[in-house]
Design a protein around this motif. Structure first.
Motif, PDB file in Angstrom:
ATOM      1  N   ASP A   1       0.825  -1.212   0.000  1.00 45.66           N
ATOM      2  CA  ASP A   1       0.000   0.000   0.000  1.00 45.66           C
ATOM      3  C   ASP A   1       0.857   1.259   0.000  1.00 45.66           C
ATOM      4  O   ASP A   1       0.534   2.245  -0.672  1.00 45.66           O
ATOM      5  N   ALA A   2       1.951   1.231   0.768  1.00 42.86           N
ATOM      6  CA  ALA A   2       2.826   2.401   0.824  1.00 42.86           C
ATOM      7  C   ALA A   2       3.435   2.685  -0.545  1.00 42.86           C
ATOM      8  O   ALA A   2       3.511   3.847  -0.977  1.00 42.86           O
ATOM      9  N   GLN A   3       3.848   1.638  -1.250  1.00 44.62           N
ATOM     10  CA  GLN A   3       4.419   1.832  -2.579  1.00 44.62           C
ATOM     11  C   GLN A   3       3.359   2.295  -3.581  1.00 44.62           C
ATOM     12  O   GLN A   3       3.643   3.100  -4.467  1.00 44.62           O
ATOM     13  N   ALA A   4       2.144   1.791  -3.444  1.00 45.32           N
ATOM     14  CA  ALA A   4       1.067   2.206  -4.348  1.00 45.32           C
ATOM     15  C   ALA A   4       0.754   3.694  -4.195  1.00 45.32           C
ATOM     16  O   ALA A   4       0.420   4.377  -5.169  1.00 45.32           O
ATOM     17  N   ASN A   5       0.852   4.189  -2.967  1.00 50.33           N
ATOM     18  CA  ASN A   5       0.519   5.585  -2.685  1.00 50.33           C
ATOM     19  C   ASN A   5       1.685   6.537  -2.913  1.00 50.33           C
ATOM     20  O   ASN A   5       1.490   7.751  -3.064  1.00 50.33           O
ATOM     21  N   ALA A   6       2.904   6.018  -2.922  1.00 43.55           N
ATOM     22  CA  ALA A   6       4.087   6.867  -3.061  1.00 43.55           C
ATOM     23  C   ALA A   6       4.193   7.393  -4.494  1.00 43.55           C
ATOM     24  O   ALA A   6       3.606   6.835  -5.431  1.00 43.55           O
ATOM     25  N   PRO A   7       4.939   8.488  -4.706  1.00 41.35           N
ATOM     26  CA  PRO A   7       5.177   8.950  -6.077  1.00 41.35           C
ATOM     27  C   PRO A   7       5.737   7.820  -6.949  1.00 41.35           C
ATOM     28  O   PRO A   7       6.672   7.136  -6.554  1.00 41.35           O
ATOM     29  N   GLY A   8       5.122   7.640  -8.097  1.00 37.40           N
ATOM     30  CA  GLY A   8       5.537   6.569  -8.995  1.00 37.40           C
ATOM     31  C   GLY A   8       4.796   5.270  -8.804  1.00 37.40           C
ATOM     32  O   GLY A   8       5.011   4.319  -9.562  1.00 37.40           O
ATOM     33  N   GLY A   9       3.880   5.204  -7.822  1.00 38.56           N
ATOM     34  CA  GLY A   9       3.166   3.973  -7.536  1.00 38.56           C
ATOM     35  C   GLY A   9       1.836   3.873  -8.272  1.00 38.56           C
ATOM     36  O   GLY A   9       1.418   4.780  -9.006  1.00 38.56           O
ATOM     37  N   LEU A  10       1.129   2.761  -8.056  1.00 40.37           N
ATOM     38  CA  LEU A  10      -0.140   2.499  -8.732  1.00 40.37           C
ATOM     39  C   LEU A  10      -1.149   3.617  -8.520  1.00 40.37           C
ATOM     40  O   LEU A  10      -1.744   4.140  -9.469  1.00 40.37           O
ATOM     41  N   ASN A  11      -1.395   3.970  -7.271  1.00 37.22           N
ATOM     42  CA  ASN A  11      -2.395   4.997  -6.985  1.00 37.22           C
ATOM     43  C   ASN A  11      -1.958   6.370  -7.491  1.00 37.22           C
ATOM     44  O   ASN A  11      -2.781   7.174  -7.943  1.00 37.22           O
ATOM     45  N   TYR A  12      -0.672   6.630  -7.394  1.00 39.41           N
ATOM     46  CA  TYR A  12      -0.138   7.918  -7.831  1.00 39.41           C
ATOM     47  C   TYR A  12      -0.461   8.149  -9.308  1.00 39.41           C
ATOM     48  O   TYR A  12      -0.994   9.197  -9.696  1.00 39.41           O
ATOM     49  N   TRP A  13      -0.164   7.152 -10.162  1.00 39.99           N
ATOM     50  CA  TRP A  13      -0.388   7.326 -11.590  1.00 39.99           C
ATOM     51  C   TRP A  13      -1.846   7.113 -11.981  1.00 39.99           C
ATOM     52  O   TRP A  13      -2.322   7.714 -12.952  1.00 39.99           O
ATOM     53  N   TYR A  14      -2.553   6.284 -11.225  1.00 41.68           N
ATOM     54  CA  TYR A  14      -3.998   6.158 -11.477  1.00 41.68           C
ATOM     55  C   TYR A  14      -4.692   7.502 -11.234  1.00 41.68           C
ATOM     56  O   TYR A  14      -5.523   7.947 -12.033  1.00 41.68           O
ATOM     57  N   ASN A  15      -4.329   8.152 -10.142  1.00 41.70           N
ATOM     58  CA  ASN A  15      -4.929   9.462  -9.839  1.00 41.70           C
ATOM     59  C   ASN A  15      -4.545  10.501 -10.887  1.00 41.70           C
ATOM     60  O   ASN A  15      -5.358  11.368 -11.251  1.00 41.70           O
ATOM     61  N   PHE A  16      -3.322  10.431 -11.403  1.00 49.02           N
ATOM     62  CA  PHE A  16      -2.897  11.335 -12.473  1.00 49.02           C
ATOM     63  C   PHE A  16      -3.764  11.128 -13.713  1.00 49.02           C
ATOM     64  O   PHE A  16      -4.235  12.092 -14.338  1.00 49.02           O
ATOM     65  N   ALA A  17      -3.971   9.854 -14.076  1.00 42.83           N
ATOM     66  CA  ALA A  17      -4.807   9.558 -15.244  1.00 42.83           C
ATOM     67  C   ALA A  17      -6.225  10.070 -15.042  1.00 42.83           C
ATOM     68  O   ALA A  17      -6.835  10.642 -15.965  1.00 42.83           O
ATOM     69  N   GLN A  18      -6.768   9.882 -13.859  1.00 47.32           N
ATOM     70  CA  GLN A  18      -8.121  10.353 -13.572  1.00 47.32           C
ATOM     71  C   GLN A  18      -8.206  11.871 -13.705  1.00 47.32           C
ATOM     72  O   GLN A  18      -9.174  12.414 -14.268  1.00 47.32           O
ATOM     73  N   ALA A  19      -7.191  12.559 -13.195  1.00 47.03           N
ATOM     74  CA  ALA A  19      -7.189  14.027 -13.236  1.00 47.03           C
ATOM     75  C   ALA A  19      -7.135  14.544 -14.668  1.00 47.03           C
ATOM     76  O   ALA A  19      -7.619  15.642 -14.959  1.00 47.03           O
ATOM     77  N   HIS A  20      -6.550  13.747 -15.571  1.00 50.50           N
ATOM     78  CA  HIS A  20      -6.418  14.163 -16.977  1.00 50.50           C
ATOM     79  C   HIS A  20      -7.455  13.495 -17.866  1.00 50.50           C
ATOM     80  O   HIS A  20      -7.373  13.594 -19.090  1.00 50.50           O
ATOM     81  N   ASN A  21      -8.416  12.812 -17.235  1.00 53.36           N
ATOM     82  CA  ASN A  21      -9.501  12.156 -17.970  1.00 53.36           C
ATOM     83  C   ASN A  21      -8.963  11.148 -18.973  1.00 53.36           C
ATOM     84  O   ASN A  21      -9.430  11.057 -20.120  1.00 53.36           O
ATOM     85  N   LYS A  22      -7.974  10.349 -18.546  1.00 53.84           N
ATOM     86  CA  LYS A  22      -7.364   9.331 -19.385  1.00 53.84           C
ATOM     87  C   LYS A  22      -7.627   7.939 -18.817  1.00 53.84           C
ATOM     88  O   LYS A  22      -7.792   7.772 -17.610  1.00 53.84           O
ATOM     89  N   LEU A  23      -7.657   6.955 -19.707  1.00 59.18           N
ATOM     90  CA  LEU A  23      -7.705   5.572 -19.266  1.00 59.18           C
ATOM     91  C   LEU A  23      -6.440   5.241 -18.489  1.00 59.18           C
ATOM     92  O   LEU A  23      -5.387   5.860 -18.688  1.00 59.18           O
ATOM     93  N   PHE A  24      -6.531   4.245 -17.620  1.00 57.70           N
ATOM     94  CA  PHE A  24      -5.341   3.782 -16.901  1.00 57.70           C
ATOM     95  C   PHE A  24      -5.211   2.283 -17.075  1.00 57.70           C
ATOM     96  O   PHE A  24      -6.211   1.549 -17.038  1.00 57.70           O
TER      97      PHE A  24
END
Length: 613
Positions: free
Chosen positions: A507-530
């Protein structure tokens, strides 16, 4: 040379020269091939000392002023001016480390100031930058560009014989019917003045004069004349994207001028037009048509109409067909896991432009497979001297327009494209060491593909999880090409560097910069598929890998379930057991080149994926 003055001797064949030279003068301004562009302050000096070949050169005294020479060839010699006011210039080839040259001399003269040395055949750039430094003996900071002399490949070998299925349309097969050629006003026959299959050709020096070939087939090769009095000609197929060819050469010969992309079977029209322009080395604007050779190849099978996901999961699920990319290996994995695959993860061969942008064998291999493809494509082939910097100029656009056409031909326009994947690492030649070059390269490739593929494929910006070796700031946000060029954001996430030994660590790695949640949230913010383009357990990284970690499979699967229907589009388990790779294999037996197997992770994966929701 005027059209009427062309004689048989002009076209006579001679011993081929070892190489041809193209001169790019300071006045050949533009951003295309064999042109020079200027940024900053450059002043043209016409008719002033020292004298130059065209009576002109450009100079700058301002810091950061850049002259960029774009060319195709195997070496470039840059001529400038050396003199009492000369300063230091930095010369960079294809974005590499600059070489600083002192242009000070006690006597003013046009001189050779820099040579690239031997280069791989292809497109290159040289940037000349005024760095506003000088020799203590100099009176100024002048940096001048006079011309570039580009050495091209040796004269082409004799054209290959026609393929067994080739239909030849000679210059004398005049008419407007199928497999015939028609000429507009201004074309003149030249019989007995050139060595060719029928000892005849047609030529013209008249601007906008057109030769039209109507044919039925799937590809056309056009043979014509290159010579010292020849200029530029433009080829078009069915009125589509033009291809401009410089038919100048220091020694006259009949050679292959143009090859079309693979075409749909049927009737087509090719036009060959005199542009009315020429290189500075040429003495005329002639173009010559000798013959066309038309081939008909088997038409690629149209893939079955995509009927949607087959795995039963609320996202698209697939794998890499280890050890060889074919349907048999793909189906072996999918059958083992107990549910069909929706997608197959593929990689083009990266050693030359044909394999990268015309992957016919790969597309034929999966022509009858009913799922979708996700194709990993580099922006350019490896180990040929290509670079992000050159790509960023648009020098490779024509290759990628061909790739878009290939997707159309094979019916795979609905593919996902992992363009320049893992650019935030340092193991691929397209790594984002220079963010501006990488971004502009990505944009050019995406635009070129979308200009010909119809409808547009899904273009993904795909990164490696966790730490970013590139760009130098270690902030991969600098590599984002922009919303207009990206349809999806992808992540390659393996259980290593560091491994997830506990759920808390995962979970810590997923939430850290470069992790699953980090880039999923980036995709969501830009209205892109992940999507997760590659993932797996790791037994091939020693202590840096998590080994046969069934929990990692469970935690990844749980993450997929939690984000299904919320912008999460796809995931691919990268199954591989090659020595020196990640060692993620779940089911293949050891031996015969398979060095790793993870039975615990395999059992958990099969349990999760065989179950229907």
């Amino acid at each position: 040379m005027a059209l009427a003055s062309v004689t048989a001797s002009t076209w006579a064949l001679a011993t081929p020269a070892s190489a041809a030279t193209v001169t790019i003068e300071d006045t050949a301004v533009g951003t295309g091939n064999n042109q020079v562009s200027y940024t900053g302050t450059w002043t043209q000096c016409s008719g002033c000392a020292p004298s130059t070949l065209n009576g002109s050169y450009r100079s700058s005294t301002n810091y950061g002023s850049i002259a960029t020479v774009r060319f195709t060839g195997t070496q470039a010699n840059i001529f400038g001016v050396k003199g009492p006011d000369g300063g230091h210039a930095a010369f960079s080839v294809d974005g590499r480390t600059p070489t600083v040259v002192d242009t000070f001399a006690t006597t003013l003269a046009a001189s050779l100031v820099f040579s690239t040395g031997p280069l791989s055949a292809g497109a290159h750039t040289v940037q000349i930058t005024n760095i506003h430094e000088r020799n203590p003996a100099s009176n100024g900071y002048y940096v001048a560009f006079d011309r570039a002399e580009v050495t091209t490949d040796p004269a082409p070998p004799p054209p290959p014989p026609p393929a067994p299925t080739a239909t030849v349309v000679e210059d004398t097969a005049i008419g407007t019917g199928n497999n015939q050629v028609s000429y507009s006003t201004g074309w003149v026959p030249c019989v007995g003045c050139v060595t060719s299959p029928n000892n005849s050709l047609y030529y013209t020096g008249v601007a906008n004069a057109v030769a039209t070939v109507r044919f039925t087939g799937t590809q056309i090769n056009v043979y014509g004349v290159k010579g010292s009095a020849n200029g530029f000609g433009t080829f078009r197929i069915d009125g589509a994207q033009p291809v401009v060819v410089d038919t100048y050469a220091p020694v006259s010969s009949v050679t292959l001028l143009y090859t079309s992309n693979l075409l749909t079977a049927g009737a087509h029209t090719l036009t060959f037009t005199n542009d009315g322009h020429r290189s500075t080395a040429s003495s005329g604007n002639n173009i010559g048509f000798d013959r066309a050779e038309i081939t008909t190849t088997s038409v690629p099978s149209t893939p079955p109409i995509y009927a949607g996901p087959r795995s039963g999961k609320p996202w698209l699920s697939g794998t890499f067909p280890d050890p060889v990319m074919n349907q048999s290996n793909l189906e072996a994995f999918c059958t083992w896991r107990g549910t069909p695959c929706d997608f197959v993860l593929l990689y083009v061969t990266r050693n030359n432009w044909t394999n990268v942008t015309q992957p016919a064998d790969l597309l034929r291999t999966f022509a009858t497979w009913p799922g979708r493809l996700i194709i990993s494509i580099p922006p350019f082939p490896e180990n040929i001297g290509a670079s992000n910097a050159t790509c960023a100029t648009g020098a490779y656009d024509s290759y990628w327009r061909t790739f878009g056409t290939f997707l159309n031909t094979y019916g795979r326009q609905n593919s996902f494209l992992r363009l320049g994947w893992e650019s935030n690492g340092d193991w691929y030649q397209w790594a984002g060491t220079n963010p501006t070059d990488y971004v502009n390269c990505f944009r050019h490739v995406a635009d070129a593909i979308n200009s010909t593929a119809e409808p547009d494929p899904t273009i993904c910006w795909c990164l490696n999880a966790h730490y970013s070796q590139n760009p130098p700031s270690h902030n991969p946000m600098e590599l984002y090409p922009g919303d207009a060029w990206v349809d999806g954001v992808g992540l390659d996430a393996y259980d290593h560097y560091p491994p997830s030994t506990t759920k808390a660590a995962f979970d810590a790695q997923a939430n850290a910069p470069g992790g699953l949640n980090y880039w999923y949230n980036f995709a969501q913010a830009h209205n892109k598929l992940f999507g997760v383009g590659e993932w797996g357990v790791v037994s091939g990284s020693g202590d840096n890998g998590g080994g046969d970690n069934a929990n990692y499979v469970q935690w990844m699967y749980d993450w997929f379930v939690a984000h299904a229907g919320k912008g999460f589009a796809y995931e691919y388990y990268f199954n591989n057991c090659d020595q020196g790779n990640v060692g993620s294999n779940l089911y293949r037996p050891l031996g015969n080149g398979c060095f790793y197997r993870n039975p615990n992770a395999g059992a958990r994966y099969k349990q999760l994926y065989s179950a229907r929701p």
